[in-house]
Scaffold this motif. Structure first.
Motif, short mmCIF file in Angstrom:
data_model
loop_
_atom_site.label_atom_id
_atom_site.label_comp_id
_atom_site.label_asym_id
_atom_site.label_seq_id
_atom_site.Cartn_x
_atom_site.Cartn_y
_atom_site.Cartn_z
N GLY A 147 2.35 -19.27 -6.32
CA GLY A 147 3.66 -18.64 -6.38
C GLY A 147 4.20 -18.27 -5.01
N LEU A 148 4.89 -17.15 -4.93
CA LEU A 148 5.52 -16.67 -3.70
C LEU A 148 4.73 -15.49 -3.15
CD1 LEU A 148 8.00 -16.78 -1.79
CD2 LEU A 148 9.11 -15.14 -3.34
N THR A 149 4.31 -15.60 -1.88
CA THR A 149 3.59 -14.51 -1.24
C THR A 149 4.59 -13.47 -0.73
OG1 THR A 149 1.89 -16.06 -0.49
CG2 THR A 149 1.91 -13.89 0.54
N VAL A 150 4.34 -12.21 -1.03
CA VAL A 150 5.28 -11.16 -0.65
C VAL A 150 4.54 -9.97 -0.03
CG1 VAL A 150 6.97 -11.77 -2.41
CG2 VAL A 150 5.15 -10.11 -2.95
N ALA A 151 5.31 -9.10 0.58
CA ALA A 151 4.79 -7.84 1.11
C ALA A 151 5.41 -6.73 0.27
CB ALA A 151 5.17 -7.68 2.57
N VAL A 152 4.58 -5.91 -0.31
CA VAL A 152 5.05 -4.83 -1.18
C VAL A 152 4.86 -3.50 -0.46
CG1 VAL A 152 4.78 -3.65 -3.40
CG2 VAL A 152 4.43 -6.14 -3.24
N LYS A 153 5.97 -2.82 -0.20
CA LYS A 153 5.91 -1.55 0.52
C LYS A 153 6.10 -0.40 -0.46
CE LYS A 153 9.23 -0.30 3.44
NZ LYS A 153 10.01 -0.20 4.72
N THR A 154 5.19 0.56 -0.37
CA THR A 154 5.26 1.71 -1.25
C THR A 154 5.84 2.90 -0.51
OG1 THR A 154 3.10 2.52 -0.63
CG2 THR A 154 3.18 0.88 -2.39
N MET A 155 6.29 3.89 -1.20
CA MET A 155 6.90 5.05 -0.57
C MET A 155 6.07 6.29 -0.77
SD MET A 155 10.67 6.73 -1.19
CE MET A 155 10.20 7.73 -2.58
N ASN A 156 5.87 7.03 0.30
CA ASN A 156 5.17 8.30 0.19
C ASN A 156 6.05 9.27 -0.56
OD1 ASN A 156 2.98 7.48 1.63
ND2 ASN A 156 3.77 8.19 3.58
N HIS A 157 5.45 10.14 -1.30
CA HIS A 157 6.22 11.11 -2.05
C HIS A 157 6.38 12.39 -1.23
CE1 HIS A 157 5.12 8.15 -4.92
NE2 HIS A 157 5.77 8.75 -5.89
N ASP A 158 7.14 12.27 -0.15
CA ASP A 158 7.32 13.42 0.73
C ASP A 158 8.67 14.08 0.54
OD1 ASP A 158 4.86 12.99 1.81
OD2 ASP A 158 5.58 11.88 3.54
N GLY A 159 9.36 13.81 -0.55
CA GLY A 159 10.63 14.46 -0.77
C GLY A 159 11.80 13.50 -0.65
N PHE A 183 1.22 -3.77 1.01
CA PHE A 183 0.19 -4.61 0.41
C PHE A 183 0.68 -6.04 0.24
CE2 PHE A 183 -0.55 -0.29 -0.87
CZ PHE A 183 -1.92 -0.14 -0.82
N LYS A 184 -0.24 -6.96 0.32
CA LYS A 184 0.07 -8.36 0.08
C LYS A 184 0.04 -8.60 -1.42
CE LYS A 184 -1.38 -12.99 1.56
NZ LYS A 184 -2.37 -13.73 2.38
N SER A 238 -3.73 -4.22 -8.25
CA SER A 238 -3.91 -2.76 -8.31
C SER A 238 -3.99 -2.15 -6.92
CB SER A 238 -5.14 -2.39 -9.15
OG SER A 238 -4.96 -2.81 -10.49
N PHE A 239 -3.24 -2.72 -5.99
CA PHE A 239 -3.20 -2.20 -4.63
C PHE A 239 -4.60 -2.13 -4.04
CE2 PHE A 239 0.26 -0.24 -7.11
CZ PHE A 239 1.34 -0.78 -6.44
N ARG A 240 -5.38 -3.13 -4.31
CA ARG A 240 -6.77 -3.13 -3.85
C ARG A 240 -6.84 -3.18 -2.33
NH1 ARG A 240 -9.40 -8.34 -6.47
NH2 ARG A 240 -11.02 -7.99 -4.91
N PRO A 241 -7.89 -2.62 -1.75
CA PRO A 241 -8.02 -2.50 -0.30
C PRO A 241 -7.94 -3.81 0.46
CG PRO A 241 -10.09 -1.98 -1.40
CD PRO A 241 -9.04 -2.01 -2.45
N ASP A 242 -8.46 -4.91 -0.09
CA ASP A 242 -8.43 -6.15 0.68
C ASP A 242 -7.04 -6.79 0.66
OD1 ASP A 242 -8.67 -6.68 -2.00
OD2 ASP A 242 -10.05 -8.35 -1.77
#
Length: 491
Positions: free
Chosen positions: A167-179, A150-151, A134-138
């Motif tokens: 499993g496989l460790t990944v980096a998940v990048k989210t996008m700002n909703h700036d248009g 996020f990891k 859940s995109f937790r801070p840690d």
């Protein structure tokens, strides 16, 4: 793109340093376990206070490890407590007709725009939410211009989330909703990295496009970004490792310019976009600003000027004419940062030393003065011949005449033999005398409590200036240089 923990202060993603272009209030760190967690939590608290990126509508930005975000020239720099960060430059729009894909359509036609390679995995938002807990801070690796990174952990062969550490460790990048600009950069990353494959490019594993959600899933880069290692860690990066990284990054650009089926201009080459794997192999990340190179008899591509302040080629900033030689200039800036241990723009330094390229030009022109450029933290642990060749190469890449700059394949040929040179500077009598003189100057400054005037040169060699002793880096972790910036994927 690929994230690396060390870039962010969170070793796992490398985003921690995610110091993106224009505004970066990211957490950076050394990538050392506890310290990283602490910084990450601090960053999380900061973001949370700002109403941040942990919610789907967040407007935070991600940089660094996963994908170093870039800064648009036009964007205002919102983070300005840190004097080490540069202000963005006003956008330059070329008057010439152009093929600029930067003009934003009123409504993105995803079906037509998304040319995704079949090997990319398609994730549901709920799967990535579960993979990152859940995109937790840690699990936050960093934040930049495009969003937060996020990891996460997913199944080795599918999109299903798995238990942390398996499993496989990944980096998940989210996008700002700036248009739509954010959507355009997300689209560029998917289309370029879904099609381009090379050992020195970060691997894109998959994507999520669901409603207004835009996320990217990259391979995890355990060593983080080059920026964090050069400017945020207490231990200096060894000479041999610096050359190895420079060579790997050069190979990545050479592939884009000269080997890819369609030539690609990277347009945002900088230390925060160079991620490192476990063995310090360099991989280019963040293709949000990449452009197809000119075709046929065209000499350049005309675009809106975007990138990061301090790294963009002067002719591109002035005219908006983009060529592969613009990337070569940016490579020269990064190589100079690796040689000197200084940021491309640093307002915490004395007047006349804020702009690295302008400060270094006099020393680049005189071969015997190269010692003045070398990072004092190396303490002579570098090859004399290797450093001389690297300085000459940087000068060649930074020449104001774009046509006179080398091809990246030529850069690779010059760097190839440098890791094997063993003539260490610390063993030379001149360097020892220089160090002793520097120590005397530092002692004099300490005793007097004020900076002395620079000493004259002796035997044609410069004595170290009182303004260049081994002083700590700017307090700002990311004293980033923002020229223009590219939106990063955000959640």
């Amino acid at each position: 793109m690929g994230l690396a923990p060390e870039s962010i202060n969170v070793d796992s993603l490398g985003l921690r340093k995610l110091t993106d272009k224009t505004r970066k209030d990211d957490c950076d760190g050394d990538g050392d376990g506890d310290d990283d967690v602490t910084e990450t939590v601090g960053c999380w608290m900061k973001w949370r206070f700002l109403g941040s990126c942990l919610t789907p509508s967040s407007s935070s930005k991600i940089d660094g490890s996963v994908s170093g975000s870039s800064t648009q020239l036009a964007e205002e720099n919102k983070s300005s407590n840190d004097t080490s960060r540069d202000q963005p430059v006003a956008p330059v729009t070329s008057s010439s007709s152009s093929t600029d894909a930067e003009s934003t359509p009123s409504t993105p036609n995803i079906v037509e725009e998304l040319k995704i390679a079949s090997q990319l995995r398609k994730f549901a938002f709920t799967e990535l939410k579960s993979a990152t807990r859940s995109f937790r801070p840690d699990n936050l690796l960093g934040e930049g211009g495009f969003g937060c990174v996020f990891k996460g952990w997913i199944n080795e062969s599918g999109p299903a989330p798995v238990k942390p550490g398996s499993g496989l460790t990944v980096a998940v990048k989210t996008m700002n909703h700036d248009g739509l600009q954010g959507h355009k950069e997300w689209l560029a990353e998917v289309n370029y990295l879904g099609d381009l494959h090379h050992p020195n490019l970060v691997k894109l594993i998959g994507y999520c496009i669901e409603g207004d959600q835009r996320l990217l899933v990259y391979e995890f880069m355990p060593r983080g970004s080059l920026e964090n290692h050069l400017f945020r860690r207490s231990l200096p990066l060894p000479w041999s490792t610096r050359i190895k990284i420079a060579l790997g990054a050069a190979k990545g650009l050479a592939f884009l310019h000269e080997e890819a089926e369609r030539p690609v201009i990277y347009r945002d080459f900088k230390t925060s976009n160079i991620l490192l794997d476990e063995d310090y192999n360099a991989k280019l990340s963040d293709f949000g600003l990449a452009k197809d190179g000119p075709e046929g008899d065209k000499t350049h591509v005309s675009t809106r000027v975007m990138g990061t302040y301090g790294y963009a080629a002067p002719e591109y900033v002035m005219t908006g004419h983009l060529t592969s030689k613009s990337d070569v200039y940016s490579f020269g800036v990064v190589l100079l940062e690796m040689l000197t241990g200084r940021r491309s723009m640093d307002k915490t330094r004395p007047i006349g030393e804020h702009n690295l390229v302008e400060w270094a030009r006099p020393f680049l022109r005189e071969r015997r003065r190269f010692y003045r450029l070398m990072d004092p933290r190396l303490e002579g642990q570098f090859s004399i011949r290797g450093a001389q060749k690297a300085v000459q190469l940087a000068a060649h890449c930074l020449t104001r005449d774009a046509k006179a700059r080398p091809l990246m394949s030529e850069v690779v040929d010059i760097l190839n033999p440098l890791p094997d040179l063993k003539d260490m500077a610390y063993s030379s009598s001149y360097f020892q005398a220089l160090q002793a003189e520097r120590a005397n100057i530092n002692q004099a400054i300490k005793n007097s409590g004020r900076v002395q005037v620079a000493f004259p040169e002796r035997n044609g060699q410069p004595n170290p200036s009182p303004s260049t002793p081994n002083r700590p880096q700017a307090s700002s972790p990311y004293h980033q240089n923002h020229l223009y910036r590219s939106p990063k994927p955000k959640v």
